[in-house]
Design a protein around this motif. Structure first.
Motif, short mmCIF file in Angstrom:
data_model
loop_
_atom_site.label_atom_id
_atom_site.label_comp_id
_atom_site.label_asym_id
_atom_site.label_seq_id
_atom_site.Cartn_x
_atom_site.Cartn_y
_atom_site.Cartn_z
N GLU A 1 0.36 4.32 0.71
CA GLU A 1 -0.24 5.18 1.61
C GLU A 1 0.17 4.80 2.99
O GLU A 1 0.27 5.35 4.05
N ASP A 2 0.35 3.35 3.24
CA ASP A 2 0.43 2.60 4.73
C ASP A 2 1.73 1.79 4.30
O ASP A 2 1.24 0.41 3.79
N ASP B 1 1.76 -5.16 9.12
CA ASP B 1 0.70 -5.34 10.30
C ASP B 1 -0.76 -6.23 9.68
O ASP B 1 -1.38 -6.79 10.47
N ASP C 1 1.08 -1.05 0.11
CA ASP C 1 -0.14 0.08 -0.07
C ASP C 1 0.82 1.05 0.08
O ASP C 1 1.79 1.36 0.88
N ASP D 1 -5.21 -9.13 9.70
CA ASP D 1 -4.07 -8.69 10.61
C ASP D 1 -3.27 -9.64 11.13
O ASP D 1 -3.65 -11.05 11.00
N ASP E 1 -4.59 -6.48 2.81
CA ASP E 1 -6.01 -6.59 2.47
C ASP E 1 -6.21 -7.10 1.28
O ASP E 1 -5.43 -7.55 0.61
N ARG F 1 -9.79 -7.47 5.58
CA ARG F 1 -8.50 -7.39 5.93
C ARG F 1 -8.19 -8.39 7.02
O ARG F 1 -8.90 -9.07 7.81
N GLY G 1 2.79 -0.42 6.40
CA GLY G 1 2.39 -1.70 7.15
C GLY G 1 1.44 -2.78 6.41
O GLY G 1 0.90 -3.49 7.06
N ILE G 2 1.10 -2.31 5.28
CA ILE G 2 -0.03 -3.15 4.88
C ILE G 2 0.18 -3.45 3.27
O ILE G 2 0.82 -2.67 2.52
#
Length: 212
Positions: free
Chosen positions: A112-113, A151, A110, A198, A154, A196, A115-116
């Motif tokens: 924008e993140d 983390d 991702d 985790d 998705d 999602r 951790g994903i």
């Protein structure tokens, strides 16, 4: 130094021991009971073009054109080789028994993140309903959590794609919401559901499977 590292590893929780110290950009070959997941190559082009040239497949994913030609397949293999996005992996899904090409899967970070990552997959229609997508997804999910400092993972599927939703749910993903994304084959936007998984949930599921 080795003794200190050993003591540190013994004192860490199972979850923390499965987390790497930094992001890895390599994409190892993945083996499961029936499948081998490896980088796409030129020998896949004909099979890729044949299986992907199917509206039932193309309209369920976002970036696959329709019709799908040999030139499209060749371009896909080339881009998979030249991919420069750190943390992105593209795999050909093949049978372990004979190397037959079944479809593709992959993970992509991702933007924008950090951790994903997001998982995606498709299987040629003639190979549906045999559990290949779930088996490939399990292997890819395990690799992502074991080799990357992430983390969560998705997944998105078209609202009408019941089979893909079933794969996502069998892998332990939880529903997060719905939205719209562009679909190349449709030539417009399509409604999707967002799920999602985790790290904590994955670790619990992994421990349960390993303890059977």
């Amino acid at each position: 130094m080795q003794e200190e590292l050993l003591r540190e590893g013994q004192s860490r929780s199972p979850e923390s021991r499965l987390r790497p110290d930094r992001l890895r950009s390599d994409c190892p070959v993945l083996l499961s009971e029936r499948l081998v997941l490896r980088a796409p190559h030129e020998d896949d082009i004909d099979a890729l073009a044949h299986l992907a040239n199917n509206a039932a497949v193309a309209t369920m994913v976002s970036r696959m054109p329709h019709p799908y030609t040999v030139n499209d397949a060749n371009d896909f293999v080339r881009r998979a080789k030249d991919n420069g996005v750190i943390g992105k992996c593209v795999y050909a899904i093949t049978k372990a028994a004979n190397g037959e090409f079944l479809g593709c899967c992959g993970i992509e970070p991702d933007m924008e993140d950090a951790g994903i990552v997001e998982i995606g997959y498709w299987i040629g229609e003639q190979h549906w309903n045999r559990g290949y997508a779930t088996e490939a997804a399990h292997a890819l999910i395990d690799m992502a959590f074991r080799t990357r400092d992430i983390d969560a993972i998705d997944a998105r599927c078209r609202v009408v794609n019941v089979a893909s939703r079933r794969v996502i749910q069998k892998c332990g993903f939880q529903f997060q919401g719905s939205g719209m994304i562009p679909c190349l084959a449709v030539g417009g936007m399509m409604p999707v559901e967002w799920f999602r998984l985790d790290r904590k949930t994955w670790l619990s599921l992994k421990s349960w499977r390993d303890g059977r």
